[in-house]
Write a protein that holds these residues in place. Structure first.
Motif, PDB file in Angstrom:
ATOM      1  N   CYS A  30       0.860  -1.260   0.174  1.00  0.00           N
ATOM      2  CA  CYS A  30       0.150   0.040   0.107  1.00  0.00           C
ATOM      3  C   CYS A  30       1.038   1.260  -0.127  1.00  0.00           C
ATOM      4  O   CYS A  30       1.633   1.131   0.950  1.00  0.00           O
ATOM      5  CB  CYS A  30      -0.821  -0.135   1.302  1.00  0.00           C
ATOM      6  N   HIS A  31       0.937   2.034  -1.131  1.00  0.00           N
ATOM      7  CA  HIS A  31       1.862   3.291  -1.178  1.00  0.00           C
ATOM      8  C   HIS A  31       1.094   4.541  -0.478  1.00  0.00           C
ATOM      9  O   HIS A  31      -0.187   4.743  -0.771  1.00  0.00           O
ATOM     10  CB  HIS A  31       1.819   3.588  -2.689  1.00  0.00           C
ATOM     11  N   PHE A  32       1.765   5.113   0.281  1.00  0.00           N
ATOM     12  CA  PHE A  32       1.154   6.352   1.263  1.00  0.00           C
ATOM     13  C   PHE A  32       1.941   7.288   0.913  1.00  0.00           C
ATOM     14  O   PHE A  32       3.179   7.620   1.335  1.00  0.00           O
ATOM     15  CB  PHE A  32       1.450   5.810   2.647  1.00  0.00           C
ATOM     16  N   ASP A  33       1.368   8.534   0.419  1.00  0.00           N
ATOM     17  CA  ASP A  33       1.965   9.542  -0.078  1.00  0.00           C
ATOM     18  C   ASP A  33       1.949  10.596   0.734  1.00  0.00           C
ATOM     19  O   ASP A  33       0.899  11.231   1.011  1.00  0.00           O
ATOM     20  CB  ASP A  33       1.564  10.099  -1.576  1.00  0.00           C
ATOM     21  N   VAL A  34       2.973  11.416   1.151  1.00  0.00           N
ATOM     22  CA  VAL A  34       2.973  12.152   2.242  1.00  0.00           C
ATOM     23  C   VAL A  34       3.552  13.624   1.603  1.00  0.00           C
ATOM     24  O   VAL A  34       4.897  13.519   1.202  1.00  0.00           O
ATOM     25  CB  VAL A  34       3.970  11.859   3.507  1.00  0.00           C
ATOM     26  N   VAL A  63       5.782   3.982   2.334  1.00  0.00           N
ATOM     27  CA  VAL A  63       5.616   5.338   2.722  1.00  0.00           C
ATOM     28  C   VAL A  63       6.561   6.260   1.870  1.00  0.00           C
ATOM     29  O   VAL A  63       7.789   6.207   1.927  1.00  0.00           O
ATOM     30  CB  VAL A  63       5.709   5.752   4.378  1.00  0.00           C
ATOM     31  N   HIS A  64       5.814   7.173   1.045  1.00  0.00           N
ATOM     32  CA  HIS A  64       6.694   7.881   0.054  1.00  0.00           C
ATOM     33  C   HIS A  64       6.636   9.442   0.460  1.00  0.00           C
ATOM     34  O   HIS A  64       5.824  10.202   0.617  1.00  0.00           O
ATOM     35  CB  HIS A  64       6.030   7.940  -1.274  1.00  0.00           C
ATOM     36  N   LEU A  65       7.769   9.828   1.209  1.00  0.00           N
ATOM     37  CA  LEU A  65       7.777  11.165   1.921  1.00  0.00           C
ATOM     38  C   LEU A  65       8.268  12.127   0.893  1.00  0.00           C
ATOM     39  O   LEU A  65       9.310  12.277   0.327  1.00  0.00           O
ATOM     40  CB  LEU A  65       8.940  11.106   2.686  1.00  0.00           C
ATOM     41  N   MET A  66       7.316  12.954   0.557  1.00  0.00           N
ATOM     42  CA  MET A  66       7.775  14.071  -0.648  1.00  0.00           C
ATOM     43  C   MET A  66       7.628  15.450   0.272  1.00  0.00           C
ATOM     44  O   MET A  66       6.639  16.292   0.427  1.00  0.00           O
ATOM     45  CB  MET A  66       6.540  14.237  -1.591  1.00  0.00           C
ATOM     46  N   VAL A  67       8.725  15.461   1.251  1.00  0.00           N
ATOM     47  CA  VAL A  67       8.972  16.493   2.234  1.00  0.00           C
ATOM     48  C   VAL A  67      10.183  17.090   2.201  1.00  0.00           C
ATOM     49  O   VAL A  67      11.195  16.400   1.825  1.00  0.00           O
ATOM     50  CB  VAL A  67       8.689  15.864   3.724  1.00  0.00           C
ATOM     51  N   VAL A 175       8.408   2.249  -9.739  1.00  0.00           N
ATOM     52  CA  VAL A 175       8.025   3.384 -10.606  1.00  0.00           C
ATOM     53  C   VAL A 175       6.733   4.068 -10.104  1.00  0.00           C
ATOM     54  O   VAL A 175       5.912   3.205  -9.605  1.00  0.00           O
ATOM     55  CB  VAL A 175       7.938   2.825 -12.144  1.00  0.00           C
ATOM     56  N   ASP A 176       6.517   5.323 -10.190  1.00  0.00           N
ATOM     57  CA  ASP A 176       5.330   6.054  -9.557  1.00  0.00           C
ATOM     58  C   ASP A 176       4.798   7.147 -10.588  1.00  0.00           C
ATOM     59  O   ASP A 176       5.687   7.996 -10.530  1.00  0.00           O
ATOM     60  CB  ASP A 176       5.659   6.502  -8.186  1.00  0.00           C
ATOM     61  N   GLY A 177       3.547   6.976 -10.740  1.00  0.00           N
ATOM     62  CA  GLY A 177       3.156   8.135 -11.786  1.00  0.00           C
ATOM     63  C   GLY A 177       2.633   7.664 -13.061  1.00  0.00           C
ATOM     64  O   GLY A 177       3.324   7.419 -13.785  1.00  0.00           O
TER      65      GLY A 177
HETATM   66 ZN    ZN Z   1       4.143   8.262  -4.442  1.00  0.00          ZN
END
Ligand code: ZN
Ligand code: DX5
Length: 216
Positions: A30-34, A63-67, A175-177
């Motif tokens: 489960c991919h969790f976008d932060v 968990v994908h941290l876009m921070v 890969v994501d997007g």
């Molecule tokens: Zn993501």
């Protein structure tokens, strides 16, 4: 291949129901976008929501941290139940900071991923192939679901995969997007191990959508 549905596209009025459907699907992550509103212009959710997801899901929490300053967010997401934390290369100042962050996350007992945005050269990843569990190639500009797949990411996937094989690293390539029933073929042929998909999965019958990504 592993399919990682992105919570970002989940219908939050059907939170429990849709997470239950994922349990029955062939998805195992489960991919969790932060998103923090700084590293990317969008703002999503934090550890409280991850805790809620964990209560109804047995999937591997990716968990994908876009921070900015990812180090600050590690403890709270580990405590909330992350199985893996992926941070952005672009959010760090130098190689030493990245090395220290990888060690710090591993010492918390969770897996570590590093990600590059579409405009970052693939060689930026060179020092890290043997140190991480996951290389995440962004195939859209991070920030929003529902964007179109950027084809130049295929070359980066192939590069990462060949480096990993050459160095006998354990790392997976994600890969994501912009992943759908068409682009999945391109990334599969390029050797990707894990595909994130948000809008494609949640904008239709979830079980069928996951199946269609796994079918050749
Ligand atoms: Zn993501
Ligand atoms: C984008 C996020 C993605 C996003 C993918 O910044 O990292 O995980 O949810 O969404 P789709 O599959 O709709 O492109």
């Amino acid at each position: 291949m592993i399919i990682a549905p992105s919570v970002l596209s989940l219908d939050f009025t059907k939170f429990n129901e849709q997470l239950q459907i994922l349990e029955e699907s062939q998805a195992t992550w489960c991919h969790f976008d932060v998103m923090d509103g700084h590293f990317v212009p969008n703002l999503t959710y934090g550890p409280i929501i991850l805790e809620a997801v964990k209560k109804v899901s047995t999937l591997f929490m990716d968990v994908h941290l876009m921070v900015n300053e990812p180090r600050k967010f590690v403890d709270m997401f580990v405590e909330a139940g992350a199985d893996q934390l992926t941070f952005h290369y672009e959010a760090c100042d130098n190689e030493q900071e990245i090395m220290d962050l990888i060690d710090y996350i591993h010492n918390q007992g969770v897996k570590v991923g590093i990600s590059i945005k579409p405009d970052t050269p693939k060689e930026a990843l060179d020092p890290y192939f043997e140190l991480v569990d996951l290389i995440l190639i962004m195939s859209v500009e991070p920030g929003f679901g529902g964007q179109s797949f950027i084809e130049s990411s295929l070359e980066k996937i192939k590069y990462a995969k060949s480096k990993i094989n050459e160095l006998k690293s354990r790392a997976l390539v994600q890969v994501d997007g912009g992943i759908n029933d068409k682009t999945i073929k391109l990334v599969r042929d390029s050797g990707v191990d894990v595909a994130v998909a948000g809008s494609y999965i949640f904008n239709q019958d979830i079980l069928k959508a996951v199946d269609s990504l796994l079918k050749r």
